[in-house]
Write a protein that holds these residues in place. Structure first.
Motif, PDB file in Angstrom:
ATOM      1  N   TYR A   5     -42.502   3.129  49.013  1.00  0.00           N
ATOM      2  CA  TYR A   5     -43.868   2.629  49.246  1.00  0.00           C
ATOM      3  C   TYR A   5     -44.303   1.689  48.119  1.00  0.00           C
ATOM      4  O   TYR A   5     -44.815   0.597  48.364  1.00  0.00           O
TER       5      TYR A   5
ATOM      6  N   ARG B  89     -48.123  16.062  44.013  1.00  0.00           N
ATOM      7  CA  ARG B  89     -47.306  15.574  45.126  1.00  0.00           C
ATOM      8  C   ARG B  89     -46.174  16.571  45.397  1.00  0.00           C
ATOM      9  O   ARG B  89     -45.682  17.210  44.469  1.00  0.00           O
TER      10      ARG B  89
ATOM     11  N   ASP C 138     -49.241  12.500  50.627  1.00  0.00           N
ATOM     12  CA  ASP C 138     -48.636  12.440  51.962  1.00  0.00           C
ATOM     13  C   ASP C 138     -47.124  12.227  51.913  1.00  0.00           C
ATOM     14  O   ASP C 138     -46.436  12.413  52.914  1.00  0.00           O
ATOM     15  N   PHE C 139     -46.612  11.815  50.746  1.00  0.00           N
ATOM     16  CA  PHE C 139     -45.170  11.569  50.624  1.00  0.00           C
ATOM     17  C   PHE C 139     -44.451  12.881  50.321  1.00  0.00           C
ATOM     18  O   PHE C 139     -44.867  13.649  49.455  1.00  0.00           O
ATOM     19  N   LYS C 140     -43.351  13.107  51.026  1.00  0.00           N
ATOM     20  CA  LYS C 140     -42.625  14.370  50.879  1.00  0.00           C
ATOM     21  C   LYS C 140     -41.533  14.303  49.805  1.00  0.00           C
ATOM     22  O   LYS C 140     -41.147  15.310  49.248  1.00  0.00           O
TER      23      LYS C 140
ATOM     24  N   GLY D 251     -55.177   5.491  62.268  1.00  0.00           N
ATOM     25  CA  GLY D 251     -55.009   6.060  60.933  1.00  0.00           C
ATOM     26  C   GLY D 251     -55.135   5.049  59.815  1.00  0.00           C
ATOM     27  O   GLY D 251     -54.607   5.239  58.719  1.00  0.00           O
TER      28      GLY D 251
ATOM     29  N   THR E 266     -53.234   4.487  50.229  1.00  0.00           N
ATOM     30  CA  THR E 266     -52.331   5.524  50.714  1.00  0.00           C
ATOM     31  C   THR E 266     -52.436   6.747  49.812  1.00  0.00           C
ATOM     32  O   THR E 266     -52.413   6.628  48.593  1.00  0.00           O
ATOM     33  N   ASN E 267     -52.533   7.907  50.419  1.00  0.00           N
ATOM     34  CA  ASN E 267     -52.622   9.157  49.663  1.00  0.00           C
ATOM     35  C   ASN E 267     -51.224   9.561  49.205  1.00  0.00           C
ATOM     36  O   ASN E 267     -50.359   9.849  50.040  1.00  0.00           O
TER      37      ASN E 267
ATOM     38  N   TYR F 256     -41.905   7.835  48.132  1.00  0.00           N
ATOM     39  CA  TYR F 256     -42.976   7.259  47.321  1.00  0.00           C
ATOM     40  C   TYR F 256     -42.509   5.971  46.643  1.00  0.00           C
ATOM     41  O   TYR F 256     -43.233   4.969  46.636  1.00  0.00           O
TER      42      TYR F 256
END
Length: 490
Positions: free
Chosen positions: A55, A131, A45-47, A235, A41-42, A52
């Motif tokens: 995850y 991030r 990509d977490f806002k 994806g 997972t990149n 995060y």
């Protein structure tokens, strides 16, 4: 028929044996496979930080060396060093040769044992970006401070970067820098690694995943190319690598059946289709009836199509309920029911919309929920039993204490028994561990009489006067579960 068709344990044993043989044949295979789980997972990509952290919490980022790390890229670095015999400590306190006071608790990501070498993995892109939830200016400032500290204290700092992972050079670059500092990579014996993976239960977990994937490949009649296509559309990270492994086990399975001089259930369908299409067999049926149609697979539908096309213009009748489609794990294809007209052509539809099984309160609540899925038919279920008061209740668990949900079940059962001493009760959950704990709690309170404990799957078609559904929480073992490994099977 292959022994695998009647003996699930024997089938899983074969999958496990194949997987171990495949992995130990090449160290690079072992590293590539280990790095597929959890799904890459990149972090960019977490806002938010909460996203995060959720995850990291739900995906158990644990290295082969046993540490729980804070990010997937750290996991890659740790596993690479473990597999290549580089002994390290994760987040060890920083101690310099000069032992000067550094003023804060600095713990570099990795320390190479018995050296003065540390590794820091910096989460920045090539422009120094971070991030979204991290202040990039402060982060870049801290990078400069760490570099200055290592220079001042005469320790060696190896740096790796997020952008290297994006560009596919992270581990290659790490190995080159380790070599520059005199650290030679000596790959461990694959058998030693497999022994550790067995002991930790990872081989069993991966074997279970591969078993499910192999079954899906068979019933969906997938090729390597069609797998890659599906993974890309969904994806899924590293689609080519996953498809390559799954295609390899499928080829191995086909060879195993040949060696056994045997077939499985999927072969029966596939060979029947071939026999009809090649006109080795001419269908004679004028009427074809298919029951439980909502659970039909692609291969079985192909068989029906062949029977129709090569038969004496037969009449096809199918009976199914898209609201009861629960066999996707074994190839059930809901779209074959809900898009029947698109796939088959003109047809006449008869709806059976009255039920004698439950009341209007349950019908309306369940129907509203199910029809949130745009793939389902829109229906209005008429019930024989009509009530004016709601028969569906949503309760929280008792938030104090780890057994809160089981205490709440006990309270609900006590309330039911105070009003109905003989009514049947079912406690229903997604996972058996929830059922076992609920059963233990009710047994200790002497409340187990006339109570059944069913998984969601096993409850299909069964009835009770009162149903208590538990385990609706988020996370990796929630319902629906958020386990990314399952995304490959989906």
């Amino acid at each position: 028929m292959s022994a695998f068709t009647e003996d699930e344990i024997k089938f899983k044993q074969w999958v496990t044996s194949w997987l171990e043989t495949y992995l130990k044949s090449d160290n690079s295979r072992l590293l590539n496979f280990v790095n597929l789980f959890p799904e890459p997972t990149n972090p960019f990509d977490f806002k938010t930080q909460a996203e995060y952290e959720s995850y990291v919490r739900d995906n158990e980022l644990r290295t082969l060396n046993g540490e729980r790390v804070k990010g997937y890229q750290e996991l890659l670095i740790a596993n690479f060093m473990y597999l290549n015999g580089v002994e390290y400590t994760y987040e060890a306190p920083y101690v310099s040769k000069r032992r000067i006071e550094i003023g804060f608790d600095y713990r570099p990501d990795f320390y190479i044992k018995d050296t003065s070498i540390y590794i820091e993995h910096f989460g920045v892109d090539r422009n120094g970006g971070t991030r979204p939830d991290i202040d990039s200016a402060k982060y870049n400032e801290s990078m400069l401070s760490k570099r200055a500290l290592h220079i001042e204290c005469e320790t060696n700092l190896i740096e790796t970067f997020h952008y290297e992972w994006i560009e596919g050079t992270l581990l290659e670059g790490l190995e080159a820098r380790l070599t520059e500092h005199g650290i030679v990579c000596k790959p461990k014996d694959p058998e030693e690694i497999l022994k550790k993976l067995r002991e930790e239960g990872r081989i069993a977990t991966w074997s279970d995943l591969m078993t499910k994937a192999l079954q899906a490949i068979r019933v969906e009649r997938l090729t390597k190319e069609s797998m890659i296509d599906r993974f890309n559309k969904a994806g899924i990270a590293q689609p080519n690598q996953i498809a390559e492994i799954l295609d390899a086990i499928h080829a191995g399975y086909i060879q195993e059946l040949k060696d056994q001089n045997a077939i499985d259930f999927d072969d029966m369908i596939i060979r029947a289709i071939h026999s009809i299409n090649s006109e080795q067999y001419i269908p004679k049926w004028k009427y074809i009836l298919v029951d439980e149609f909502q659970d039909i697979s692609v291969a079985r539908m192909e068989l029906i199509t062949s029977l129709i096309e090569k038969g004496p213009q037969p009449s096809l009748t199918v009976v199914g309920d898209d609201w009861q489609s629960i066999y996707r794990f074994s190839g059930g294809k809901l779209e074959l029911t809900t898009r029947f007209g698109e796939l088959v052509g003109d047809y006449t539809e008869t709806k059976l919309q009255k039920t004698f099984r439950y009341n209007n309160s349950i019908a309306n609540t369940a129907g509203q929920f199910i029809m949130e899925n745009p793939e389902q038919y829109k229906k209005h279920i008429e019930t024989h039993i009509k009530l004016t008061q709601s028969q569906v209740y949503l309760l929280d668990d008792k938030s104090t204490g780890k057994d809160g949900v089981y205490e709440r079940v006990k309270e609900v059962v006590q309330k039911i028994r105070a009003n109905d001493t003989n009514g049947s009760i079912a406690v229903i959950a997604r996972y058996n561990y929830l059922l076992e704990s609920a059963k233990l709690n009710l047994t200790s309170a002497k409340l187990q009489a006339n109570i059944s404990f069913w998984s969601f799957h096993k409850s299909k078609g069964l009835e009770a006067d009162y149903c208590v559904l538990i385990g609706f929480f988020q996370g990796r073992l929630g319902f629906p579960n958020e386990n990314k490994d399952e995304a490959i099977i989906e």
